[in-house]
Design an enzyme around this catalytic site. Structure first.
Site, PDB file in Angstrom:
ATOM      1  N   LYS B  54       0.812  -1.223   0.000  1.00 61.83           N
ATOM      2  CA  LYS B  54       0.000   0.000   0.000  1.00 61.83           C
ATOM      3  C   LYS B  54       0.841   1.266   0.000  1.00 61.83           C
ATOM      4  O   LYS B  54       0.369   2.346  -0.355  1.00 61.83           O
ATOM      5  CB  LYS B  54      -0.965  -0.008   1.179  1.00 61.83           C
ATOM      6  CG  LYS B  54      -2.022  -1.094   1.004  1.00 61.83           C
ATOM      7  CD  LYS B  54      -3.264  -0.886   1.827  1.00 61.83           C
ATOM      8  CE  LYS B  54      -4.219  -2.038   1.583  1.00 61.83           C
ATOM      9  NZ  LYS B  54      -5.491  -1.613   1.009  1.00 61.83           N
ATOM     10  N   SER B  79      -8.365   1.301   9.286  1.00 63.58           N
ATOM     11  CA  SER B  79      -8.016   0.547  10.490  1.00 63.58           C
ATOM     12  C   SER B  79      -6.776  -0.299  10.236  1.00 63.58           C
ATOM     13  O   SER B  79      -6.335  -1.035  11.082  1.00 63.58           O
ATOM     14  CB  SER B  79      -9.182  -0.362  10.893  1.00 63.58           C
ATOM     15  OG  SER B  79      -9.487  -1.225   9.824  1.00 63.58           O
TER      16      SER B  79
END
Lengths: 315, 315
Positions: B54, B79
């Site tokens: 990511k 989260s």
């Protein structure tokens, strides 16, 4: 003072072993550098064939046998990585391997030896039973006995991990390894001596089994009364072949507590994202314990192996 | 049919992102090849900065902002890994990152975001509360909102993992990724489309959250009623930007059960000696489930990340 093996002997071992082992990667981490205050170069022998540096020594020892010796096979006793290393090295070279294992050895280790076609003999878990069984196989088959750490060919094979590391990073100030039987430490010390540029060799050792530390202090080989450390690869003691090398070439041994080993192991898993044995975390624990020694230094760390039972992790 | 981003857009993203991310290693294992019957190339994004692919999407999205936009910062709600990625990418580029996190997020994830200087806002754990808080920050600060998967810059950033893999191994027959929000799958499918040589893109998905599988079957974006999978990175659903790319370029999605994910994860840890998230094991589980599809093929696998809580491992 004992005569060290020569630089050319080490280079011959390197040429002999290299085609049969992985050139393992060297890992770095900005965060672990920040935490330690040093520049760390982790030599990932957990990525070695069968998961540990011991493959190097086993390969070198078997390659150094005569053709006649190889026909009769090799034998060792081991509850851990060396049995697997001998089995896989022997299989790779078309040699029969007889591995004496204590009957209470973890089934995962027996399965690994069997998967490499090692011929397993189970025995009581005492050192006497292990040695007697190995001796008996040696006599019956003519197999050559291989010692996991107190054998010059094994030491020179292990040394190739240090040579590889110094080829990639020639300017290391320090190399630090774990010390158990002394075969890795002696080998890497030879590599640093012949291939380093003023590179100092050190070791980390669990306080619980600090025989090598006491051996260096007293000048004679010491033993452990208890073997309760989590670093199960380091419960053994030095031998008469590796100890003189260690005496001459190793600067110092730093002792660490069990909780320090565990914390270092956790940091390695979390930050380097690699699976390593508790023994492999001992040198990093030593660096964290005594940071002034390593401050701003380029430090090579031998990650000795990655064979752990995931069902019984210490975290 | 939606218009795909062009090959030159992908190449620009690759040039833009590469200086800011690690070129992660590609791992192989003879044993895992034997077990699977295929030639497997594991692209280790667990070794990426902050521990997951990511980072690539976050870096590309922030680099594509104007100078004025960057001054106002970036905001996301997360989260998991994307919050950490945005925080670290923003810190690296001198940009303020506002990260909305559910109050019940693991403290280890909050600490990671804080360690990258992310400005954390805690909120209720509903998606509505998360979106409302992010919207509010966007309006108050002028920060640019970054979506973890349904954003073309994020998709093109993620695609660079596939480009790197294909540069190292140009002849892959198949690349397989996990699919959750779809940002990795869409990106890697673009990489295979433009840089592969007849390379087919596939995905593995947990049966428990098989929204992407059903979306491909029905032609419209589907959702999950439950999100009970161990693969916590894959609980989300596709979006209107990545779904058309997936529809055009992805061959198929293979669904796997929870015990299959766990077994695949264990094999990766034991044999590759690397720490990976459950989500990362899903593609390998798919290969083991449907071996005929992969037999004798060269298969690239994106290991998406390695951020796990060692105190709560599933083994």
């Amino acid at each position: 003072m004992a005569v060290l093996p020569s630089k050319s002997e080490l280079q011959e071992a390197y040429a002999r072993v290299s085609p049969h082992v992985h050139k393992t990667p060297v890992l770095t981490s900005r965060l672990l550098n920040e935490i330690s205050g040093a520049q760390l170069y982790f030599k990932g022998e957990n990525f070695q064939r069968m998961g540990a540096f011991k493959m190097r020594g086993a390969i070198n020892a078997i390659l150094n046998l005569t053709d006649d010796q190889r026909k009769n096979g090799v034998v060792t006793h081991s509850s851990g990585n060396f049995g697997q290393a001998v089995a896989l090295a022997a299989q790779s070279l078309g040699v029969t391997a007889y591995i004496v294992m204590p009957e209470n050895a973890p089934s995962v280790k027996k399965k690994a030896v069997a998967s490499y076609n090692g011929q397993i003999t189970e025995c009581e878990s005492t050192i006497e039973a292990r040695e007697a069984n190995a001796k008996s196989i040696e006599q019956q088959t003519g197999a050559s006995f291989l010692h996991p750490s107190n054998d010059m060919d094994v030491i020179l094979g292990n040394a190739t991990a240090g040579v590889e590391l110094l080829e990639a990073h020639p300017n290391l100030d320090i190399i630090i390894t774990p010390v158990g039987g002394g075969g890795l430490l002696a080998g890497v010390a030879l590599a640093a001596h012949y291939h380093g540029s003023g590179c100092v060799t050190m070791a980390g050792e669990p306080m619980q089994v600090d025989d090598a530390y006491r051996s260096l202090q007293t000048g004679t080989i010491q033993y452990n009364e208890k073997t309760t450390t989590i670093a199960d690869g380091l419960r053994t003691h030095l031998g008469d072949i590796n100890f003189p090398i260690i005496q001459q070439l190793v600067d110092s041994i730093i002792r660490v507590e069990e909780d320090e080993i565990l914390a270092a192991m956790k940091l390695i898993w979390e930050r380097l994202k690699i699976v390593v044995e508790p023994s492999s975390a001992v040198p990093f624990a030593a660096i964290l314990k005594q940071p002034a020694t390593f401050k701003d230094k380029k430090v090579g760390i031998i990650i000795s192996g990655g064979n752990v039972d995931l069902a019984h992790l210490p975290f």
